[in-house]
Enzyme design. Structure first.
Site, PDB file in Angstrom:
ATOM      1  N   LEU A 125       0.839  -1.198   0.000  1.00  0.00           N
ATOM      2  CA  LEU A 125       0.000   0.000   0.000  1.00  0.00           C
ATOM      3  C   LEU A 125       0.879   1.256   0.000  1.00  0.00           C
ATOM      4  CD1 LEU A 125      -2.829   1.325   0.241  1.00  0.00           C
ATOM      5  CD2 LEU A 125      -2.587   1.168   2.731  1.00  0.00           C
TER       6      LEU A 125
ATOM      7  N   GLU B 244       3.731   4.040  -0.356  1.00  0.00           N
ATOM      8  CA  GLU B 244       4.643   4.439  -1.435  1.00  0.00           C
ATOM      9  C   GLU B 244       5.654   5.439  -0.875  1.00  0.00           C
ATOM     10  OE1 GLU B 244       2.261   5.767  -4.730  1.00  0.00           O
ATOM     11  OE2 GLU B 244       1.383   3.756  -4.974  1.00  0.00           O
TER      12      GLU B 244
ATOM     13  N   TRP C 191       8.630   0.181   1.936  1.00  0.00           N
ATOM     14  CA  TRP C 191       8.420  -0.291   3.311  1.00  0.00           C
ATOM     15  C   TRP C 191       7.514  -1.507   3.340  1.00  0.00           C
ATOM     16  CZ3 TRP C 191      12.049   1.689   5.985  1.00  0.00           C
ATOM     17  CH2 TRP C 191      12.451   3.005   5.778  1.00  0.00           C
TER      18      TRP C 191
ATOM     19  N   ARG D  18      19.965  -8.131  40.716  1.00  0.00           N
ATOM     20  CA  ARG D  18      21.043  -7.137  40.686  1.00  0.00           C
ATOM     21  C   ARG D  18      21.202  -6.495  42.068  1.00  0.00           C
ATOM     22  NH1 ARG D  18      25.631  -5.220  38.371  1.00  0.00           N
ATOM     23  NH2 ARG D  18      25.692  -2.941  38.374  1.00  0.00           N
TER      24      ARG D  18
ATOM     25  N   GLU E  73       0.988   0.747  10.258  1.00  0.00           N
ATOM     26  CA  GLU E  73      -0.438   0.436  10.482  1.00  0.00           C
ATOM     27  C   GLU E  73      -1.171   1.619  11.102  1.00  0.00           C
ATOM     28  OE1 GLU E  73      -1.888  -2.394   9.686  1.00  0.00           O
ATOM     29  OE2 GLU E  73      -0.186  -3.702   9.282  1.00  0.00           O
TER      30      GLU E  73
ATOM     31  N   ASP F  61      -0.161   9.268  16.019  1.00  0.00           N
ATOM     32  CA  ASP F  61      -0.908  10.524  15.843  1.00  0.00           C
ATOM     33  C   ASP F  61      -2.091  10.350  14.893  1.00  0.00           C
ATOM     34  OD1 ASP F  61       0.785  11.746  17.581  1.00  0.00           O
ATOM     35  OD2 ASP F  61       2.050  12.673  16.038  1.00  0.00           O
TER      36      ASP F  61
END
Ligand SMILES: Cc1cc2nc3c(=O)[nH]c(=O)nc-3n(C[C@H](O)[C@H](O)[C@H](O)COP(=O)(O)OP(=O)(O)OC[C@H]3O[C@@H](n4cnc5c(N)ncnc54)[C@H](O)[C@@H]3O)c2cc1C
Length: 389
Positions: free
Chosen positions: A136, A138, A167, A274, A369, A373
């Site tokens: 999808l 570009e 991508w 630790r 996906e 934002d």
């Protein structure tokens, strides 16, 4: 090697059916025994996925797991979500492999393909003998993919495709690519097979995130395909890609929690072992505060994901709900990964530990996906009725 504990503070296990727990546990076992011993090697290689695991993943029903028929496992959506969670406990690249194959490739063929296309591709994709990718994005259109420039022109019973996709997860290892292209006034989806003349995939190197995953660029130069074999007849417009993205985003809402759980487990174990200033790190107030915040956010995220899954199974899911869950769960997972890395001190920056790997992976998960934002804007529009400028 990392053994998984299971943060389940609110006993959500009690709300799961036996088969949901069984699906989750089988994948947890696979990830611990088969995937984790390999992940470091693939992360170091950059853009490499352990393809030898594909047959086992298929055997576990991980490809198109929530689809019915054609060799798919037909799990409900909660079991599917738990599977995504366990895969991403391993690595976001592992979950991405299954998400793309199932949510972005098999889902549109299942929903919008012709009978012949379904019979040709779905059994092979479910069995992992064919790999798919979803084109999808570009170079110039990511968040606003509706502006995409890849063109499809009809010539008799053929279509000719021209354009570039960037991508694209699994691009160079895929046997079939779903390519979304502008066809006149609308968008259409096309199945483009590896080896078709004019079609080429090249890998993107130098990624600092999602390194155990193949990411490629797809080039289409006068690619000629037959309408019968290639055009998805059942959908046109942005509804096609967006409906696929809703499936994949649903899986991400669960998957990100898996990464968060792995980081929490690692930080908790490390803090107990630790010794600083004569006692375990875990005995310091400020460290406990961080661990408590992690567990609280994981628990809230689990509730969100579980409710989302039940709504999806009841057919009551709205895409804005998925936006909220993707946005929130990835955001908290990324914060948890950063805190875990910090608690591990200098050890946290080497790849013998998982938290920093999850942290950098989650930077991609935050972006792909639908970015954080963009999901905020989707929800903003949903509650105000106004598209923000
Ligand atoms: C490893 C990886 C794998 C991927 N796999 C796939 C795949 O398999 N298939 C595929 O098609 N794509 C894939 N993608 C692409 C991914 O979906 C896009 O990167 C994503 O949609 C964002 O697009 P962009 O990178 O162009 O960023 P842009 O859209 O340029 O966004 C840049 C920034 O601007 C912000 N922004 C954008 N619009 C607005 C606005 N209107 N208002 C305020 N802020 C805004 C964004 O939130 C972001 O912070 C992958 C990406 C990565 C990194």
């Amino acid at each position: 090697m990392l053994e998984f504990d299971s943060p389940d503070f609110l006993r959500l296990d009690d709300l799961l059916a036996d088969e949901e727990r069984l699906s989750r546990d089988a994948v947890r076992d696979f990830v611990s025994k088969d995937f984790l011993p390999l992940v470091q090697e693939h992360v170091r290689k950059d853009g490499s996925f352990p393809m030898q695991l594909v047959p086992r993943m298929a055997e576990l029903g991980l490809f198109g797991a929530n689809l019915q028929g054609y060799g798919c496992a037909g799990m409900n959506n909660v079991a599917y979500g738990l599977v995504m969670q366990e895969l991403e406990r391993g690595d976001s690249g592992l979950r991405s492999f299954a998400s793309v194959q199932g949510g972005l490739v098999m889902y549109p063929i299942h929903g919008y393909g012709s009978q012949a296309q379904k019979e040709r591709w779905l059994p092979r994709l479910a069995a992992g003998t064919a790999i798919g990718c979803f084109g999808l994005t570009e170079p110039d259109f990511g968040s606003h993919a509706s502006g995409l420039r890849t063109r499809a022109e009809k010539k008799g019973s053929k279509w000719v495709l021209n354009g570039t996709k960037r991508w694209i997860t699994n691009g160079s290892v895929a046997d079939v690519a779903i390519v979304w292209a502008r066809a006149g006034e609308t968008l259409r989806g096309f199945l483009v097979e590896r080896g078709t003349r004019g079609f080429e995939a090249r890998d993107i190197k130098g990624k600092l995130s999602l390194r155990a995953s193949v990411t490629s660029e797809l080039f289409l130069s006068d690619v000629e395909v037959s309408e019968d074999e290639s055009l998805l007849p059942g959908v046109s417009g942005m509804k096609g890609p967006l409906s696929c993205l809703t499936q994949a985003r649903y899986g991400i809402a669960w998957g990100a929690l898996g990464a968060a759980m792995a980081c929490y487990d690692e930080a908790l174990r490390y803090a107990k072992d630790r010794i600083v200033q004569g006692g375990p790190l875990a005995g310091k107030q400020i460290v406990q505060q961080k661990l408590v915040a992690m567990l609280t956010e994981i628990t809230k995220g689990q509730l969100l994901a579980l409710r989302l899954g039940r709504l999806k199974d009841e057919g009551k899911l709205h895409h804005a709900m998925v936006s909220m869950a993707k946005m929130n769960n990835v955001d908290v997972a990324l914060r948890i990964a950063r805190e875990a890395r910090d608690l591990l001190g200098a050890n946290g920056i080497v790849d013998d530990y998982a938290s920093m790997r999850h942290m950098v992976n989650l930077e991609t998960v935050r972006t792909y996906e639908g970015t954080h934002d963009i999901h905020t804007l989707i929800l903003g529009e949903h509650i105000t009725g106004m598209r923000a400028l």
